[in-house]
Enzyme design. Structure first.
Site, mmCIF file in Angstrom:
data_model
loop_
_atom_site.group_PDB
_atom_site.id
_atom_site.type_symbol
_atom_site.label_atom_id
_atom_site.label_comp_id
_atom_site.label_asym_id
_atom_site.label_seq_id
_atom_site.Cartn_x
_atom_site.Cartn_y
_atom_site.Cartn_z
ATOM 1 N N THR A 163 0.876 -1.174 0.000
ATOM 2 C CA THR A 163 0.000 0.000 0.000
ATOM 3 C C THR A 163 0.912 1.223 0.000
ATOM 4 O O THR A 163 1.641 1.451 0.970
ATOM 5 C CB THR A 163 -0.890 0.028 1.265
ATOM 6 O OG1 THR A 163 -1.660 -1.158 1.297
ATOM 7 C CG2 THR A 163 -1.824 1.235 1.230
ATOM 8 N N LYS A 220 -7.799 1.580 -3.235
ATOM 9 C CA LYS A 220 -7.501 1.146 -1.858
ATOM 10 C C LYS A 220 -7.666 2.301 -0.871
ATOM 11 O O LYS A 220 -8.308 2.167 0.170
ATOM 12 C CB LYS A 220 -6.066 0.599 -1.817
ATOM 13 C CG LYS A 220 -5.457 0.444 -0.442
ATOM 14 C CD LYS A 220 -5.716 -0.896 0.153
ATOM 15 C CE LYS A 220 -5.147 -0.954 1.579
ATOM 16 N NZ LYS A 220 -5.521 -2.163 2.270
ATOM 17 N N LYS A 253 -1.861 5.155 8.491
ATOM 18 C CA LYS A 253 -1.043 5.190 7.266
ATOM 19 C C LYS A 253 -1.929 5.426 6.044
ATOM 20 O O LYS A 253 -1.648 6.285 5.200
ATOM 21 C CB LYS A 253 -0.270 3.876 7.108
ATOM 22 C CG LYS A 253 0.451 3.751 5.772
ATOM 23 C CD LYS A 253 1.064 2.376 5.527
ATOM 24 C CE LYS A 253 1.608 2.314 4.101
ATOM 25 N NZ LYS A 253 2.218 1.033 3.769
HETATM 26 P P1 NAD Z 1 6.009 -5.800 7.360
HETATM 27 O O1 NAD Z 1 6.745 -4.653 7.964
HETATM 28 O O2 NAD Z 1 5.665 -6.979 8.217
HETATM 29 O O3 NAD Z 1 6.803 -6.351 6.056
HETATM 30 C C1 NAD Z 1 7.536 -5.552 5.186
HETATM 31 C C2 NAD Z 1 8.813 -6.305 4.851
HETATM 32 O O4 NAD Z 1 9.548 -5.589 3.851
HETATM 33 C C3 NAD Z 1 9.749 -6.451 6.053
HETATM 34 O O5 NAD Z 1 10.007 -7.832 6.294
HETATM 35 C C4 NAD Z 1 11.011 -5.696 5.645
HETATM 36 O O6 NAD Z 1 12.213 -6.272 6.134
HETATM 37 C C5 NAD Z 1 10.922 -5.775 4.129
HETATM 38 N N1 NAD Z 1 11.715 -4.750 3.450
HETATM 39 C C6 NAD Z 1 11.819 -3.428 3.750
HETATM 40 N N2 NAD Z 1 12.650 -2.816 2.874
HETATM 41 C C7 NAD Z 1 13.075 -3.771 2.010
HETATM 42 C C8 NAD Z 1 13.942 -3.759 0.885
HETATM 43 N N3 NAD Z 1 14.552 -2.641 0.490
HETATM 44 N N4 NAD Z 1 14.156 -4.925 0.229
HETATM 45 C C9 NAD Z 1 13.542 -6.077 0.633
HETATM 46 N N5 NAD Z 1 12.706 -6.152 1.698
HETATM 47 C C10 NAD Z 1 12.481 -5.007 2.372
HETATM 48 O O7 NAD Z 1 4.680 -5.155 6.732
HETATM 49 P P2 NAD Z 1 3.343 -5.920 6.270
HETATM 50 O O8 NAD Z 1 2.331 -5.862 7.367
HETATM 51 O O9 NAD Z 1 3.716 -7.229 5.660
HETATM 52 O O10 NAD Z 1 2.807 -4.900 5.165
HETATM 53 C C11 NAD Z 1 3.377 -4.847 3.852
HETATM 54 C C12 NAD Z 1 2.541 -3.903 3.009
HETATM 55 O O11 NAD Z 1 1.186 -4.388 2.981
HETATM 56 C C13 NAD Z 1 2.464 -2.475 3.530
HETATM 57 O O12 NAD Z 1 2.502 -1.589 2.455
HETATM 58 C C14 NAD Z 1 1.118 -2.436 4.261
HETATM 59 O O13 NAD Z 1 0.576 -1.133 4.311
HETATM 60 C C15 NAD Z 1 0.305 -3.361 3.392
HETATM 61 N N6 NAD Z 1 -0.839 -3.991 4.066
HETATM 62 C C16 NAD Z 1 -0.696 -4.540 5.304
HETATM 63 C C17 NAD Z 1 -1.800 -5.132 5.930
HETATM 64 C C18 NAD Z 1 -1.666 -5.764 7.308
HETATM 65 O O14 NAD Z 1 -2.707 -6.073 7.912
HETATM 66 N N7 NAD Z 1 -0.443 -5.981 7.831
HETATM 67 C C19 NAD Z 1 -3.042 -5.154 5.292
HETATM 68 C C20 NAD Z 1 -3.158 -4.624 3.997
HETATM 69 C C21 NAD Z 1 -2.043 -4.033 3.403
#
Ligand code: NAD
Length: 297
Positions: free
Chosen positions: A87, A162, A237
């Site tokens: 997102t 979204k 966010k």
């Molecule tokens: P998270 O922080 O658990 O996972 C993100 C991952 O990206 C981490 O493991 C981090 O180490 C990795 N990362 C960061 N920079 C990087 C790079 N340069 N190269 C490779 N890996 C890298 O977050 P999440 O909850 O999995 O969310 C991910 C996305 O999904 C976000 O944009 C969030 O807004 C969206 N989202 C999350 C949810 C939820 O409920 N958690 C729901 C819908 C959407």
């Protein structure tokens, strides 16, 4: 398909696992060194892109996505489809897609709704933006990771859908919480109010499916001491992204702005790590202030 998966966090890990279980050859990369069973491990983002037919990213924000695209676009072979499920803001999504397309790649922005539970169960909803050709390539992967995908329009349209959806959700949840907090102070039983609202013109997902009052309606995070669910800081966010988009597009979103301010105050006041429906006890603990639009007294 040979799929590279970059970003193996709370959402990315179960999504990648479901692709591998469905028989795709998945190579994973996360900057934090995370590994997921069933996935080959890449040494870098570029490694996870080279030689793959599709590359999926699931990353925290737009600037990070742009840096990752700087690495993977030159490494990916012609015709590779890049699918960004993070997102992020609409402007960065459009810029990332333009960079990919200029290099002869296909690009789709495809943020999800459904949270970690939906990622694990393979029941996410994908909101996709990109060309017809790019969507057609991505769609079979959406079908594994989710139960529904909607092609919303050209690049950026998925992110736009979204944040519009989540702006409605944030505003409606605050409205529902205000009504139940008011009802409590009027001595009106919350169960009776639920019975009325859930079958009347005030009905909405925030009441009918995700009621913020413990013990009322279908099971929701309120019944689990507001353990998320959808955490308040993630709602904040998305509301901030909606405000960025509104500024960029010169759109009036007065309630969206107010919802962002209220979630900002709630997160700062201990809401981080709680479900976004815990706005109810937060509001119920406050007093009325005449003309005070943000509810903080
Ligand atoms: P998270 O922080 O658990 O996972 C993100 C991952 O990206 C981490 O493991 C981090 O180490 C990795 N990362 C960061 N920079 C990087 C790079 N340069 N190269 C490779 N890996 C890298 O977050 P999440 O909850 O999995 O969310 C991910 C996305 O999904 C976000 O944009 C969030 O807004 C969206 N989202 C999350 C949810 C939820 O409920 N958690 C729901 C819908 C959407």
């Amino acid at each position: 398909m040979r799929v590279g998966f970059i970003g193996l966090g709370r959402m990315g890990a179960p999504m990648a696992r479901n692709l591998a279980r469905a028989g795709h050859a998945v190579t994973g990369y996360d900057v934090a060194g995370l590994a997921v069973e069933g996935l080959a491990r890449a040494a870098s983002a570029a490694d996870a892109a080279a030689g793959h037919e599709a590359v999926i990213t699931m990353l925290p924000d737009g600037p990070i996505l742009r840096r990752v695209y700087d690495e993977i676009v030159p490494a990916a072979g012609p015709g590779t489809v890049l699918i960004d499920c993070s997102t992020i803001d609409v402007d960065n999504a459009r810029a990332a897609a333009a960079k990919a397309e200029a290099a002869g790649l296909l690009a789709v922005d495809a943020p999800v709704s459904g949270g970690v539970g939906g990622a694990e169960a393979g029941t996410l909803t994908f909101m996709a933006g990109g060309s017809d050709a790019a969507y057609a390539r991505a769609e079979p992967l959406f079908a594994v990771m989710g139960k529904r995908s909607v092609h919303c329009g050209p690049a950026g349209a998925g992110q736009a859908a979204k944040i519009c959806n989540n702006m409605i959700l944030g505003i409606s949840m605050i409205g529902v919480c205000e009504a139940f907090a008011l009802a409590g102070k009027l001595g009106l039983d919350a169960g009776r109010l639920f019975d009325v609202v859930s079958t009347s013109s005030g009905s909405c997902w925030s009441v009918n499916t995700y009621c913020p009052v413990p013990g009322i309606g279908p099971r929701s995070p309120a019944d689990d001491d507001y353990w998320p669910g959808f955490a308040a800081e993630l709602m904040l966010k998305d509301l901030r992204l909606a405000q960025e988009a509104a500024r960029s597009a010169d759109a009036a979103t007065p309630l969206g702005a107010q919802a962002a301010a209220l979630y900002e105050a709630f997160v700062a006041a201990g809401g981080r790590g709680r479900d976004f429906s815990a706005m109810l006890p937060h509001l119920a603990a406050q007093q009325h202030a005449a003309g005070d639009g943000n509810g903080e007294t």
